[in-house]
Design a protein around this motif. Structure first.
Motif: not given
Length: 176
Positions: A123-131
């Motif tokens: 989830l952290t990775g997904m949020k960072n990619i999306h940002a």
């Protein structure tokens, strides 16, 4: 499926083989080469908010699934997130190449995302990619993708080590 290593013949039936260390290295070598480059390219294609909406929706669903400890919903939301950013890749050949190993990756996600720590890392990775996509920052997207893959690989190795330990414990218990 057998030619892709997804199943193996054993006796009169088929089994899902446990990935070897070499399998993991090969899969992640490809992922480290392709996915950061693909993310870098996809950022340039994300021109409107609609392009990012499906990524954001998948992240929200993943966060809800994580809060509810709903593994299957998290797995589905994670898959939608990856499909959403990959849909932005204009290079058909690159997309096809990524599609060729998506079955392996889906299998690996099933092994890892049952663990709460792995879900939090994903989830952290997904949020960072999306940002990075929201900022239209191709370098940040590639870096975030690489870090996401490093975390995924670590979680996979940990999960396989746990499976091996569990098998050893079962064997010791049945012998004793």
């Amino acid at each position: 499926l057998e030619s892709e290593g997804m199943i193996a013949m054993e006796g009169r039936g088929f089994v899902v083989p446990e990935p070897t260390d070499a399998d993991i290295e090969e899969i992640y070598q490809l992922r480290f080469l392709l996915e950061p480059a693909a993310a870098r390219i996809a950022v340039a294609e994300a021109t409107g908010s609609a392009d990012l909406a499906s990524m954001a929706s998948a992240i929200e669903d993943a966060a809800t699934a994580e809060k509810n400890e709903d593994f299957r919903s998290f797995l589905e939301a994670n898959s939608r997130f990856h499909n959403a950013w990959r849909a932005l890749i204009p290079n058909r050949r690159m997309s096809k190449l990524l599609d060729q190993y998506v079955g392996h990756v889906r299998f690996l996600r099933v092994l890892t995302l049952g663990d709460a720590g792995a879900r939090k890392a994903a989830l952290t990775g997904m949020k960072n990619i999306h940002a990075a996509f929201r900022k239209r920052d191709a370098d940040a997207a590639a870096t975030a993708m690489h870090k996401h893959l490093e975390a995924a690989k670590h979680c996979l190795i940990t999960a396989i080590e746990q499976i091996d330990q569990d098998k050893a414990s079962e064997q010791n218990a049945s012998v004793g």
